[in-house]
Design an enzyme around this catalytic site. Structure first.
Site, short mmCIF file in Angstrom:
data_model
loop_
_atom_site.label_atom_id
_atom_site.label_comp_id
_atom_site.label_asym_id
_atom_site.label_seq_id
_atom_site.Cartn_x
_atom_site.Cartn_y
_atom_site.Cartn_z
N ASP A 1 39.55 35.33 39.54
CA ASP A 1 40.56 36.40 39.52
C ASP A 1 40.02 37.58 40.32
OD1 ASP A 1 42.59 38.15 39.00
OD2 ASP A 1 42.31 38.21 36.83
N LEU A 2 40.62 37.85 41.46
CA LEU A 2 40.13 38.92 42.35
C LEU A 2 40.45 40.29 41.77
CD1 LEU A 2 41.31 37.21 45.64
CD2 LEU A 2 38.95 37.36 44.80
N TYR B 1 45.36 43.85 45.98
CA TYR B 1 46.04 44.58 47.06
C TYR B 1 45.19 45.76 47.53
CZ TYR B 1 50.57 42.23 46.11
OH TYR B 1 51.58 41.33 45.95
N ARG C 1 41.85 54.16 38.43
CA ARG C 1 42.02 53.84 37.00
C ARG C 1 41.16 54.76 36.13
NH1 ARG C 1 42.46 47.14 37.10
NH2 ARG C 1 43.86 47.09 38.90
N ASP D 1 46.22 36.33 43.76
CA ASP D 1 44.85 36.75 43.48
C ASP D 1 44.11 35.87 42.48
OD1 ASP D 1 46.47 37.49 41.41
OD2 ASP D 1 45.64 39.51 41.16
N GLU D 2 44.67 34.74 42.10
CA GLU D 2 44.00 33.87 41.13
C GLU D 2 43.97 32.43 41.62
OE1 GLU D 2 45.18 34.46 36.92
OE2 GLU D 2 46.51 36.04 37.69
#
Length: 503
Positions: free
Chosen positions: A19-20, A24, A56, A111-112
């Site tokens: 999982d990146l 984006y 975040r 992304d996975e």
């Protein structure tokens, strides 16, 4: 006996979920290195669809409005992410790189990826045993800090799997500049759940004894991959809100409410059981794009939205090299109570004379495709009455390779567009597909399908074809050679050429 054999085989599996991290945003940083280390958000319309960890830390969250994000973090840099091309291209590079290690790679969104490394693990385990080496070190974290038993071959397999997962992540970082998390477990469900335990750019291995702790830690039933929005809502009406509720719920009652297959599947998932194989994704089954907005309430606006979506889609089809034979239009009407999940779709075969234009100058095909899509739109919306749309999507599917034979254009039409004998299908068949669950953001996923109903072309439309001056089918030709309805849809010059060839 067969159950115990399959249980042992399942325990021997080793699956990695990659999982990146904030994908984006990472792609944008690679495109513009000056953004590195700064709070960054990727904007689509008025929403921040994703952001990096610097943003975040300052309170910005995924799917936050641009206004709220800017209030939380005035220094936030926003980049426009409406063109998905760079993300899509990088996504395929990641899948291709993983495919160099192992052929069993399954994409899950941009992304996975799931990778079944069972065979690689088995080879390395045999090499360890032959070399007489008894020591093997885990890479990354072990869920629950569980102690590893090197006398348990299941533990050893998963530890070897953690080393391979680290190799994947290292290769992705060195060759593509991306970081990501990984989970290693005995099936897809558990590997996906455990991969996000430590973020960002870390990995976790789950040993079998801790799987129940992991699955029971989920605070809501919809956190279980494979249980969607609608099923979760049905379960809530039955008083099932978390995994423990589902595990304890009487199977007979669940089967009566949801049907045997769904009930058994989701109850197995609640125990962390998932025997689904990693399915190599192969080439895309469809090409789609969609756009969400606050309001679209006129046919002129709908046409403009369609014209905006088509060029990028046609470019992707052109690069793929295959020709689509079906087009689908999806809309979402405004609903104050059910914001994201009320979608409707209609699809139809692409007219044969347009199929040939795919892969050529896209400007020649946009106008006739818009006409086809507007016809589908009018089947869902009465344009004489007020309407309020919040999403439009287009999907090209039923992709076929270009004909390898040298029969030329006519041979292609007759070969590709004639329906199979005995199928009972006609070329101008319109399917009514109602789609349930959807997504809040612009996506490429058009593989969700719901109930499909088929409606034949009306007699009125058939008579209109004749009135337009299209010649009748030459009945002196063998009906077995040419499908009559295909013939009527062909351009007039090709019809004449067929008649001259056959006579």
């Amino acid at each position: 006996h067969s159950k115990s054999v399959s249980a042992r085989r399942a325990a021997c599996r080793a699956i990695v979920h990659v999982d990146l991290d904030c994908f984006y945003a990472q792609v944008e940083t690679i495109r513009n290195p000056e953004l590195r280390g700064k709070p960054l958000g990727v904007q689509q319309k008025y929403i921040v669809v994703t952001c990096n960890y610097e943003a975040r830390k300052r309170g910005v969250k995924k799917m936050m409005s641009v206004k709220d994000a800017k209030e939380k973090c005035p220094q936030l840099i926003l980049v426009n992410g409406e063109d998905l091309t760079p993300y899509r291209e990088m996504s395929y590079k990641v899948t291709e790189l993983l495919g160099e290690f192992c052929p069993l790679v399954e994409r899950l969104g941009f992304d996975e990826n799931f990778v079944d490394i069972t065979e690689i693990v088995e080879k390395r385990l045999n090499q360890l045993q032959q070399s007489g080496c008894s020591r093997v070190c885990v890479s990354g974290h072990v869920y629950n800090n569980q102690a590893i038993n090197l006398h348990d071959t299941t533990h050893v397999r998963l530890v070897i799997g953690s080393r391979i997962a680290e190799e994947f992540r290292e290769a992705i970082h060195v060759r593509l500049g991306l970081t990501g998390c990984a989970g290693v477990a005995s099936n897809k469900l558990l590997s996906k759940l455990v991969s996000g335990t430590f973020k960002p750019n870390q990995q976790t291995v789950l040993l079998p004894e801790s799987s129940q702790d992991l699955i029971r830690s989920l605070d809501h039933i919809q956190k279980v991959p494979g249980i969607g929005y609608k099923t979760a809502k049905r379960l809530e009406t039955l008083g099932v809100r978390n995994v423990c509720d589902l595990q304890a719920f009487p199977s007979a009652v669940l089967e009566k409410e949801l049907g045997v297959s769904i009930a058994q599947r989701i109850q197995k998932l609640s125990y962390g059981e998932d025997d689904s194989p990693v399915m190599p994704s192969g080439p895309p089954q469809s090409f789609s794009d969609e756009d969400s907005f606050k309001k679209c309430s006129s046919e002129v606006e709908v046409k403009e939205k369609i014209e905006e979506l088509l060029p990028n889609l046609l470019d992707r089809v052109y690069k793929d090299g295959r020709q689509p034979h079906t087009v689908r239009l999806t809309i979402r009407r405004f609903s104050s109570t059910n914001k994201w999940f009320h979608r409707e779709s209609r699809q139809c075969p692409i007219p044969p004379h347009l199929i040939q234009k795919f892969g050529k100058e896209s400007s020649n095909i946009i106008s006739p495709l818009v006409d086809v899509l507007i016809k589908l739109f009018r089947k869902m919306i009465d344009v004489d009455l007020p309407f309020h749309l919040t999403l439009l999507g287009i999907c090209f599917s039923n992709l076929k390779d270009l004909p390898s034979s040298t029969k030329g254009l006519i041979g292609f039409y007759l070969k590709q567009m004639s329906p199979p004998s005995g199928s009972g299908k006609r070329v101008w068949e319109v399917e009514d597909v109602s789609q349930g669950e959807g997504s809040a953001s612009r996506t490429q996923n058009c593989n969700r399908t719901g109930t499909t109903k088929t409606r034949k072309l009306s007699e009125e439309k058939k008579s209109n074809i004749k009135k337009a001056g299209v010649p009748d089918f030459p009945f002196h030709l063998s009906p077995g050679d040419i499908d009559q309805e295909v013939f009527r849809e062909l351009p007039e010059d090709i019809q004449k050429e067929i008649i001259s060839e056959k006579t």
